[in-house]
Design a protein around this motif. Structure first.
Motif, PDB file in Angstrom:
ATOM      1  N   LEU A 107     -19.745  17.103 -10.223  1.00  0.00           N
ATOM      2  CA  LEU A 107     -20.204  17.525 -11.348  1.00  0.00           C
ATOM      3  C   LEU A 107     -18.858  18.272 -12.088  1.00  0.00           C
ATOM      4  N   ARG A 108     -18.030  18.959 -11.430  1.00  0.00           N
ATOM      5  CA  ARG A 108     -17.015  19.382 -12.083  1.00  0.00           C
ATOM      6  C   ARG A 108     -16.129  18.265 -12.760  1.00  0.00           C
ATOM      7  N   ALA A 109     -15.981  17.266 -11.911  1.00  0.00           N
ATOM      8  CA  ALA A 109     -15.388  16.062 -12.418  1.00  0.00           C
ATOM      9  C   ALA A 109     -15.897  15.209 -13.682  1.00  0.00           C
ATOM     10  N   GLY A 110     -17.085  15.360 -13.644  1.00  0.00           N
ATOM     11  CA  GLY A 110     -18.041  14.574 -14.911  1.00  0.00           C
ATOM     12  C   GLY A 110     -18.930  13.763 -14.124  1.00  0.00           C
ATOM     13  N   SER A 111     -19.852  13.383 -14.854  1.00  0.00           N
ATOM     14  CA  SER A 111     -21.176  12.689 -14.436  1.00  0.00           C
ATOM     15  C   SER A 111     -21.022  11.563 -15.598  1.00  0.00           C
ATOM     16  N   LEU A 112     -20.981  10.318 -14.775  1.00  0.00           N
ATOM     17  CA  LEU A 112     -20.679   9.094 -15.421  1.00  0.00           C
ATOM     18  C   LEU A 112     -21.871   8.402 -16.388  1.00  0.00           C
ATOM     19  N   THR A 113     -21.709   7.941 -17.539  1.00  0.00           N
ATOM     20  CA  THR A 113     -22.741   7.441 -18.058  1.00  0.00           C
ATOM     21  C   THR A 113     -23.006   5.935 -17.837  1.00  0.00           C
ATOM     22  N   ALA A 114     -22.212   5.251 -17.259  1.00  0.00           N
ATOM     23  CA  ALA A 114     -22.268   3.946 -16.753  1.00  0.00           C
ATOM     24  C   ALA A 114     -22.135   3.670 -15.242  1.00  0.00           C
ATOM     25  N   PRO A 115     -23.122   2.649 -14.702  1.00  0.00           N
ATOM     26  CA  PRO A 115     -22.870   2.792 -13.249  1.00  0.00           C
ATOM     27  C   PRO A 115     -21.576   2.115 -13.018  1.00  0.00           C
ATOM     28  N   VAL A 116     -20.967   2.463 -11.791  1.00  0.00           N
ATOM     29  CA  VAL A 116     -19.749   2.061 -11.337  1.00  0.00           C
ATOM     30  C   VAL A 116     -19.787   1.672  -9.908  1.00  0.00           C
ATOM     31  N   THR A 117     -19.140   0.551  -9.529  1.00  0.00           N
ATOM     32  CA  THR A 117     -19.145   0.182  -8.285  1.00  0.00           C
ATOM     33  C   THR A 117     -17.863  -0.316  -7.774  1.00  0.00           C
ATOM     34  N   ILE A 118     -17.576  -0.320  -6.425  1.00  0.00           N
ATOM     35  CA  ILE A 118     -16.397  -0.465  -5.806  1.00  0.00           C
ATOM     36  C   ILE A 118     -16.588  -2.072  -5.664  1.00  0.00           C
ATOM     37  N   VAL A 119     -15.638  -3.137  -6.261  1.00  0.00           N
ATOM     38  CA  VAL A 119     -15.610  -4.246  -5.975  1.00  0.00           C
ATOM     39  C   VAL A 119     -14.388  -4.934  -5.051  1.00  0.00           C
ATOM     40  N   GLN A 120     -13.517  -3.956  -4.888  1.00  0.00           N
ATOM     41  CA  GLN A 120     -12.329  -4.359  -3.918  1.00  0.00           C
ATOM     42  C   GLN A 120     -11.857  -3.018  -3.345  1.00  0.00           C
ATOM     43  N   GLN A 121     -11.588  -2.986  -2.115  1.00  0.00           N
ATOM     44  CA  GLN A 121     -10.844  -1.832  -1.407  1.00  0.00           C
ATOM     45  C   GLN A 121      -9.882  -2.472  -0.498  1.00  0.00           C
ATOM     46  N   ARG A 122      -8.713  -2.109  -0.459  1.00  0.00           N
ATOM     47  CA  ARG A 122      -7.441  -2.273   0.404  1.00  0.00           C
ATOM     48  C   ARG A 122      -6.712  -1.206   0.650  1.00  0.00           C
ATOM     49  N   SER A 123      -6.641  -1.171   1.921  1.00  0.00           N
ATOM     50  CA  SER A 123      -5.624  -0.058   2.573  1.00  0.00           C
ATOM     51  C   SER A 123      -4.498  -0.556   2.954  1.00  0.00           C
ATOM     52  N   ILE A 124      -3.324   0.008   2.769  1.00  0.00           N
ATOM     53  CA  ILE A 124      -1.979  -0.311   3.028  1.00  0.00           C
ATOM     54  C   ILE A 124      -1.389   0.802   4.052  1.00  0.00           C
ATOM     55  N   GLU A 125      -1.100   0.491   5.289  1.00  0.00           N
ATOM     56  CA  GLU A 125      -0.656   1.360   6.049  1.00  0.00           C
ATOM     57  C   GLU A 125       0.873   2.066   5.789  1.00  0.00           C
ATOM     58  N   ALA A 126       1.145   3.157   6.265  1.00  0.00           N
ATOM     59  CA  ALA A 126       2.407   3.685   5.999  1.00  0.00           C
ATOM     60  C   ALA A 126       3.625   2.975   6.672  1.00  0.00           C
ATOM     61  N   THR A 127       3.317   2.266   7.831  1.00  0.00           N
ATOM     62  CA  THR A 127       4.412   1.704   8.413  1.00  0.00           C
ATOM     63  C   THR A 127       4.766   0.227   7.693  1.00  0.00           C
ATOM     64  N   LEU A 128       3.839  -0.298   6.939  1.00  0.00           N
ATOM     65  CA  LEU A 128       4.352  -1.586   6.139  1.00  0.00           C
ATOM     66  C   LEU A 128       5.052  -1.043   4.923  1.00  0.00           C
ATOM     67  N   GLY A 129       4.771   0.224   4.530  1.00  0.00           N
ATOM     68  CA  GLY A 129       5.601   0.752   3.361  1.00  0.00           C
ATOM     69  C   GLY A 129       6.906   1.123   3.594  1.00  0.00           C
ATOM     70  N   GLU A 130       7.195   1.485   4.685  1.00  0.00           N
ATOM     71  CA  GLU A 130       8.412   1.736   5.314  1.00  0.00           C
ATOM     72  C   GLU A 130       9.271   0.445   5.372  1.00  0.00           C
ATOM     73  N   ALA A 131       8.495  -0.531   5.952  1.00  0.00           N
ATOM     74  CA  ALA A 131       9.160  -1.886   6.128  1.00  0.00           C
ATOM     75  C   ALA A 131       9.462  -2.421   4.670  1.00  0.00           C
ATOM     76  N   ASN A 132       8.744  -2.259   3.828  1.00  0.00           N
ATOM     77  CA  ASN A 132       8.937  -2.819   2.430  1.00  0.00           C
ATOM     78  C   ASN A 132      10.039  -1.970   1.834  1.00  0.00           C
ATOM     79  N   ILE A 133      10.553  -0.483   2.186  1.00  0.00           N
ATOM     80  CA  ILE A 133      11.574   0.159   1.586  1.00  0.00           C
ATOM     81  C   ILE A 133      12.871  -0.209   2.349  1.00  0.00           C
ATOM     82  N   ASP A 134      12.713  -0.526   3.638  1.00  0.00           N
ATOM     83  CA  ASP A 134      13.707  -0.938   4.449  1.00  0.00           C
ATOM     84  C   ASP A 134      14.301  -2.326   3.816  1.00  0.00           C
ATOM     85  N   ASN A 135      13.335  -3.196   3.741  1.00  0.00           N
ATOM     86  CA  ASN A 135      13.959  -4.430   3.137  1.00  0.00           C
ATOM     87  C   ASN A 135      14.338  -4.620   1.689  1.00  0.00           C
TER      88      ASN A 135
END
Length: 584
Positions: free
Chosen positions: A391-419
């Motif tokens: 309620l503090r963050a706000g009440s939505l006036t339009a329906p919202v649904t998650i159509v995509q969710q993707r997790s990226i591990e920190a180890t992959l991020g470290e490999a990206n930084i190294d490369n």
């Protein structure tokens, strides 16, 4: 720029602080806690034990969640575990309030959500509310036989065939006053069409997306995530990147919740006009008046707490409009019940948008209420906290649904930084060797300017609050190296041409820098235009690349022209017999 770039040499460390709960004493040697974490394959940098607390510094920030869970499991209730993020930068550097570059999702790991906003459903609900408003006005003015029916998502028909002659003059002025964007058109005798124009529909969709973006940013702030990226993607989607978040379930529960809250009066006649039927948490079917007293959009603040008996509640503060509505309603309905309806939207297995309503509270109005009151009879304190957060963050006036969710591990991020760093190192090294070999003394000037360019770029990235470094951003850094050197190549080749024309060394240098500047400026302006367009229409990784590209143009212009000219003036103070392989 140097001071702004220095914090990037130091890394953030997660520190876990264990405070003895006092219930019983346990062994408190550093080896004891190190062995607990070693069993979970969690490396540590330092463990300090004192009489009051134990401070454990983790080697990897991504291990925070697993380390906390392992310690709580092994220590039971013996210790309270809290975590904090600290930087290893020295105190004198912290005095400048300098911060390292913010890393994007692909470098730090985290969670990506793509949300879809159903603006058509929101517009259909608005048309439905207008129809209920018309019926309510007709009842208040004792106008009978008013037939209202929705035509589509943006229009409804009003049939006044059997109504009194004064119906039109009474109903429509009040509706147009509340909804000035609504147009009224006479279709047939005593039949009217109330609709939104194409322009009004477009405005409504834009306002709905803006309100949803604002609400989502508020929810993310409530989660304590400061490096999040929330932006519109396409026509009706929102892209949310949460770098450094390694508990997607927690984020999904708050961000994915499309909660709305409305307050209704219980209907005295269950079969009356406009009555809706909703079940409460115990499965009882309750009848409510169709028109809400006020909605969650009127809530300014919501804080979870406990009443005098220790039961959970949520203290609400309404805005001026909501407070006025509540005041008028409660004044006329003291002693009557009021229901709090909590609504959520979700997609079923067939990808259809469905809405669930539940009554979370039914309370009797004991007194004349204003802009502040409480929601009581909640099931638990956690329920109260989550409800207050939404309620503090706000009440939505339009329906919202998650159509995509993707997790990226920190180890992959470290490999990206190294490369990425390896690619940048190889590119810079080859460039430095080429410039030193081909242009000799002036090549050294170009190499110093290139180093200053990278330093300035890192400093700007650290200084600007909205700049985030992504993997394509590192590619932009490599591209910036080539662009910065290209500036010096144009200048040095122009100097060589002036020397071949017989000019003295100092005159050739001055003419080379002055005459090459126009060409360099034109080339960089066209590239800057491309970068601005990429930033304006792109999202995610494309935006990160565009930021580096635009900032790199500014820094390379400064270091490649003005700084290198000053360095060349210091290096060449008199006319030399030979420069760049050309005798003067």
């Amino acid at each position: 720029m140097l001071i702004s770039a220095l914090p990037n040499l130091y890394t953030d460390k997660v520190k876990l602080t264990l405070t003895n709960s006092g219930e019983h004493q346990q062994q408190t040697t550093p080896k004891y806690f190190k062995d607990i974490l070693a069993q979970a394959n969690i490396p540590t940098d330092e463990i300090r034990v004192s009489n009051d607390e134990i401070v454990i510094t983790l080697h990897e920030a991504a291990d925070q969640k697993f380390a906390t869970e392992s310690l709580k499991q092994q220590l039971a209730d013996g210790y309270q575990v809290t975590s904090s993020l600290t930087n290893e930068a020295p105190a004198w550097l912290n005095a400048f309030a300098a911060k390292p570059i913010k890393l994007g999702l692909d470098l730090s790991g985290g969670v990506l959500f793509v949300l879809e906003v159903d603006t058509d459903r929101a517009q259909a609900d608005r048309i439905k509310n207008i129809g209920q408003e018309l019926k309510a006005i007709a009842l208040e003015n004792k106008i009978r036989a008013v037939n209202v029916s929705p035509l589509n998502n943006h229009a409804l028909t009003v049939d006044l065939t059997r109504a009194s002659n004064e119906a039109k003059d009474t109903l429509f002025p009040q509706i147009t006053k509340t909804y000035p964007e609504l147009s009224i058109k006479k279709e047939q005798e005593h039949k009217y069409l109330l609709s939104y124009t194409d322009e009004a529909q477009q405005t409504f969709r834009q306002e709905t997306m803006k309100q949803t973006l604002k609400t989502m940013r508020g929810r993310i702030e409530e989660l304590g995530i400061t490096e999040a990226i929330t932006q519109k993607q396409g026509k009706n989607r929102i892209r949310i990147e949460l770098p450094g978040v390694h508990d997607p379930a927690e984020a999904k529960r708050i961000i994915g919740a499309t909660a709305s809250l409305e307050f209704y009066q219980l209907a005295s006649n269950t079969a009356g006009f406009g009555v809706i039927h909703i079940k409460d948490e115990n499965g009882r079917q309750l009848a409510l008046n169709g028109k809400a007293i006020f909605s969650g959009s009127n809530i300014k603040n919501a804080v979870a707490g406990r009443d005098d008996m220790g039961q959970p509640l949520v203290n609400l503060t309404l805005d001026g409009i909501g407070g006025k509505k509540m005041s008028n309603f409660s004044k006329k309905n003291i002693g009557k019940p009021m229901a709090t309806v909590f609504s959520e939207f979700y997609r079923n297995a067939d990808n259809q948008m469905l809405k669930t309503n539940k009554i979370i509270n039914v309370a009797t109005i004991q007194q004349h209420l204003g802009s502040q009151f409480s929601i009581t009879n909640l099931s638990s304190h956690q329920t109260a906290q989550e409800l207050a957060l939404l309620l503090r963050a706000g009440s939505l006036t339009a329906p919202v649904t998650i159509v995509q969710q993707r997790s990226i591990e920190a180890t992959l991020g470290e490999a990206n930084i190294d490369n990425g760093i390896k690619a940048l190192t190889v590119g810079v090294s080859i460039t430095l060797l080429f410039m030193a070999f081909w242009y000799r003394s002036l090549g050294l000037v170009a190499n110093v300017a290139l180093g200053l360019n990278l330093l300035s770029l890192l400093g700007l990235m650290s200084l600007l609050p909205g700049a985030v470094l992504t993997l394509p951003g590192i590619a932009g850094l490599v591209l910036t190296v080539g662009m910065a050197v290209d500036t010096n190549v144009l200048i040095f080749e122009r100097i060589k041409e002036e020397l071949k024309r017989g000019r003295k060394t100092l005159a050739a240098i001055e003419s080379g820098y002055n005459n090459a500047f126009t060409t360099i400026l034109d080339a960089n302006i066209t590239t800057m235009i491309t970068g601005v367009i990429l930033y304006a229409i792109g999202y995610g990784a494309v935006k990160g690349f565009a930021i580096i590209l635009c900032l790199g143009i500014l820094t390379s212009m400064f270091t490649g022209v003005f700084v290198s000219k000053a360095l060349t003036g210091l290096l060449v103070r008199e006319n030399k017999a030979q420069l760049l392989g050309v005798k003067s």
